[in-house]
Design an enzyme around this catalytic site. Structure first.
Site, PDB file in Angstrom:
ATOM      1  CD  GLU A 176      -3.179  -1.143   2.045  1.00 48.23           C
ATOM      2  OE1 GLU A 176      -3.101  -0.531   3.110  1.00 48.23           O
ATOM      3  OE2 GLU A 176      -3.960  -1.901   1.842  1.00 48.23           O
ATOM      4  CD  GLU A 287      -4.002  -6.042   2.975  1.00 49.27           C
ATOM      5  OE1 GLU A 287      -4.851  -5.357   3.476  1.00 49.27           O
ATOM      6  OE2 GLU A 287      -2.728  -5.999   3.244  1.00 49.27           O
TER       7      GLU A 287
END
Length: 506
Positions: A176, A287
């Site tokens: 991320e 995810e």
């Protein structure tokens, strides 16, 4: 979590109202492939957890029961793993712990999905960290030092496990980087991190598989691929993350309100868009979950099971890997809770008790790989699918809606046109009164710490019961009717006899 009482956030549940819904399909009709992309990867919080015996036991169980093939986790390069440390004037590379972590994954019958994170302090350009284990989230002070670390990591993997094995792994660069919590550099600096990593890996073996940008919220995909094309940097897959609360987090701090205001089927819509932007590269969601709240009570409830089944089935044909976050509540990004059911991301509790979400993945694992199409009939909340597996079929039902929406009990019927006959029929259910250990835990008084007898009792309450099912057959085919409570899942498995039509591609 509070329950909003005004109408502004969405419709309130107005009480039970029986619905009767019908779907139709034909076993003579075409089928499309149903690859089990949800089993390819599963998430886990932190690399060092793989050194725990209870984590290893749960990982083995998840691989056996659900068929998970790879496991992904953060922090393999962080200081607590010790891959690169500064000792006085010496810079020391050590991959002993990394190897033990990989050994544990391989011993469980799975393979590592190697997330290259986070920055060793010895080569970091700053001091910003995340999580209790102080994972450094700054760019490297010297790009050559980062490249050398990645090169050595891959070289030791090949030396220990063999090139043919490691070439079946995946390497993902960072986690991320579009969020300041996880990357204090610029987007251009992340692209450079990816270039240095990919080239270092390919120096060890051109067959090592590397991808990114591992972003939250489907971000940077096109920009990442543009940079790879411009710099002639290899990319073997595109990876990103999404949660249904991503777009509604600004609406409220209350997760229930966030979920209530989300667009229906938002994850399917986002996957469709990301598939287009991935330009033919394999698309990995590394995810996803029913919410991004690590203490969401619904993670432990039948709501999660229904959401998972609907989301996974709707993702068919859109993604190449769909990695649920996470397989276990043995997870300590902030701290270890003590309560058995605390709303953690995991499919299994700290004590290894299966949540309804775990049972949902078990039902999905047992499905065949041929989806019968078309399925006539449509409803906002209730969905049904027919999946072939040789001489048996599974009729899968779900009744799901966001919180605070009008979700009623339903009687759903699937009419299957066929000349085949039914030899045996069974049903498995997940709902408030089936495969729901949290309900039993609450009835026990919600004990904070469990005795062995409590754990055994909760294991029993979590089980999927296989019960006989009475199916209706006549000249027009097979008729499967199931009563579905709100947030209910049901799977009816039929073993067929007689002349079966050959499955055909649609």
């Amino acid at each position: 979590m509070t329950r909003r009482t005004d109408e502004a956030a969405g419709q309130l549940l107005r009480g039970p109202r029986a619905l009767s819904i019908e779907f139709r399909c034909s076993l003579d009709g075409p089928t499309i492939a149903l690859p089990h992309v949800w089993e390819r990867i599963v998430g886990s919080g932190h690399a060092t957890l793989a050194l725990r015996a209870d984590y290893q036991a749960q990982l083995r169980r998840a691989a056996r029961d659900i068929g998970f093939q790879y496991v992904r986790f953060h922090g393999l390069l962080s200081d607590d793993v010790g891959t690169l440390v500064q000792h006085r004037n010496d810079r020391i590379h050590s991959f002993f712990n990394a190897h033990r972590i990989w050994d544990a994954v391989l011993d469980a019958g799975m393979r590592p999905f190697v997330e290259l994170s986070f920055m060793p302090t010895a080569i970091a350009s700053g001091r910003a960290t995340v999580f209790h284990y102080h994972a450094n989230v700054t760019p490297p002070r010297d790009w050559a030092e980062w490249s050398e670390l990645v090169r050595r990591l891959a070289a030791t993997a090949v030396a220990r496990y063999g090139a043919s094995e490691v070439e079946q792994w995946f390497f993902e660069v960072w986690n991320e980087p579009n969020l300041r919590s996880f990357w204090r550099g610029t987007r251009a600096q992340y692209f450079q991190l990816y270039r240095e990593s990919a080239r270092a890996l390919k120096e060890i073996s051109p067959e090592l598989r590397v991808g990114g940008p591992a972003t939250a919220q489907n971000a940077w995909i096109e920009e990442f691929l543009d940079d790879c094309e411009r710099t002639q940097t290899p990319v073997d897959f595109v990876s990103t993350h999404h949660y249904p609360t991503d777009r509604t987090v600004s609406a409220s701090h209350d997760t229930e309100i966030q979920l209530a205001t989300m667009q229906r089927n938002i994850l399917r819509e986002e996957a469709q868009d990301s598939l287009r932007r991935a330009r033919g590269k394999p698309l990995f969601y590394t995810e996803w979950n029913t919410s991004s709240d690590g203490h969401d009570p619904r993670h432990d409830e039948p709501y999660a099971a229904a959401f998972i089944v609907k989301t996974v089935m709707q993702a068919n044909g859109l993604v190449d890997a769909y990695s649920f976050w996470t397989f276990s509540d043995i997870f300590e990004e902030r701290y270890f809770p003590s309560h058995a059911f605390h709303g953690g991301f995991g499919l299994l509790t700290l004590d290894g008790i299966a949540k309804p979400s775990y049972r949902a993945f078990q039902l999905l694992h047992r499905l065949g790989t041929e989806l019968v199409t078309p399925m006539d009939g449509m409803h906002a909340n209730v969905a049904a699918w027919v999946i072939r597996d040789g001489r048996s079929i599974t009729v899968l039902f779900v009744n799901s809606a966001p919180p605070l929406h009008d979700l009623a009990a339903a009687s759903a019927t699937v009419h299957i046109a066929t000349t085949a006959t039914v030899q045996t029929a069974t049903i498995e259910r997940i709902d408030d009164t089936h495969a729901n250990a949290k309900r039993r835990w609450l009835e026990m008084g919600a004990p904070e710490y469990l005795r062995e007898a409590d754990v055994n009792e909760l294991h029993l309450a979590s089980e999927l019961d296989v019960e006989p099912y009475q199916v209706i057959s006549n000249d027009s085919g097979i008729h499967v009717t199931v009563d579905l409570p709100p947030n209910g899942v049901a799977a009816v498995t039929l073993d067929l006899g007689g002349d079966l039509p050959r499955a055909s591609d649609g």
